[in-house]
Write a protein that holds these residues in place. Structure first.
Motif, PDB file in Angstrom:
ATOM      1  N   GLN A  63      -0.772   4.532 -45.296  1.00  0.00           N
ATOM      2  CA  GLN A  63      -0.462   3.204 -44.779  1.00  0.00           C
ATOM      3  C   GLN A  63       1.026   2.892 -44.922  1.00  0.00           C
ATOM      4  O   GLN A  63       1.637   2.328 -44.027  1.00  0.00           O
ATOM      5  N   LYS A  66       3.056   4.466 -42.228  1.00  0.00           N
ATOM      6  CA  LYS A  66       2.960   3.761 -40.952  1.00  0.00           C
ATOM      7  C   LYS A  66       3.683   2.415 -40.974  1.00  0.00           C
ATOM      8  O   LYS A  66       4.154   1.940 -39.945  1.00  0.00           O
ATOM      9  N   LEU A  89       1.632  -0.380 -38.897  1.00  0.00           N
ATOM     10  CA  LEU A  89       0.332  -0.603 -39.528  1.00  0.00           C
ATOM     11  C   LEU A  89      -0.217  -1.931 -39.023  1.00  0.00           C
ATOM     12  O   LEU A  89       0.425  -2.965 -39.181  1.00  0.00           O
ATOM     13  N   THR A  90      -1.400  -1.900 -38.437  1.00  0.00           N
ATOM     14  CA  THR A  90      -1.990  -3.138 -37.920  1.00  0.00           C
ATOM     15  C   THR A  90      -2.764  -3.856 -39.020  1.00  0.00           C
ATOM     16  O   THR A  90      -3.170  -3.247 -40.014  1.00  0.00           O
ATOM     17  N   ARG A  92      -5.708  -4.912 -38.757  1.00  0.00           N
ATOM     18  CA  ARG A  92      -7.074  -4.369 -38.750  1.00  0.00           C
ATOM     19  C   ARG A  92      -7.244  -3.197 -39.714  1.00  0.00           C
ATOM     20  O   ARG A  92      -8.343  -2.955 -40.195  1.00  0.00           O
ATOM     21  N   GLU A  93      -6.174  -2.472 -39.952  1.00  0.00           N
ATOM     22  CA  GLU A  93      -6.224  -1.296 -40.824  1.00  0.00           C
ATOM     23  C   GLU A  93      -6.067  -1.642 -42.304  1.00  0.00           C
ATOM     24  O   GLU A  93      -6.147  -0.767 -43.150  1.00  0.00           O
ATOM     25  N   SER A  95      -6.922  -3.849 -45.912  1.00  0.00           N
ATOM     26  CA  SER A  95      -7.987  -4.522 -46.655  1.00  0.00           C
ATOM     27  C   SER A  95      -7.668  -6.020 -46.693  1.00  0.00           C
ATOM     28  O   SER A  95      -6.535  -6.422 -46.411  1.00  0.00           O
TER      29      SER A  95
END
Length: 111
Positions: A63, A66, A89-90, A92-93, A95
């Motif tokens: 992560q 990204k 990093l979106t 959605r990805e 936690s």
């Protein structure tokens, strides 16, 4: 439901809301000598640095790869508000806790 540890949440909240406590308070007088009341200056850079470090520490190595770019990367200038594929990093990805830290970083930069 977001499972954020209470101590982490309180610590992060204190960092964002009480930036003067984290960065230290600096008292300034007006340019006309001692006239006027002093005011407290909050160091936004210190608050942003602290929240950025907490956000990056909460990411896995994949992560983090990204989410970060070199300063001279062309993606740094990709600020167009049009729908297209982007690097990074979106949300959605992430936690729920990582999304909370990302929101805290955004709030620190915009406050």
């Amino acid at each position: 439901m977001c499972l954020v540890k209470r101590r982490s949440f309180l610590s992060l909240s204190a960092t964002i809301l009480g930036g003067g406590l984290v960065a230290g308070k600096t008292t300034h007088s007006l340019q006309n000598g001692d006239q006027g009341a002093p005011y407290n200056h909050v160091h936004a850079v210190s608050v942003m640095t602290e929240t950025a470090n907490r956000f990056l520490a909460a990411l896995s190595s994949e992560q983090r790869a990204k989410a970060t770019f070199q300063f001279n990367d062309d993606e740094r200038m990709n600020w167009h508000f049009i729908p297209k594929e982007r690097k990074g990093l979106t949300l959605r990805e992430m936690s729920p806790y990582q999304r909370h830290l990302a929101s805290a970083l955004l709030a620190a930069g915009l406050s």
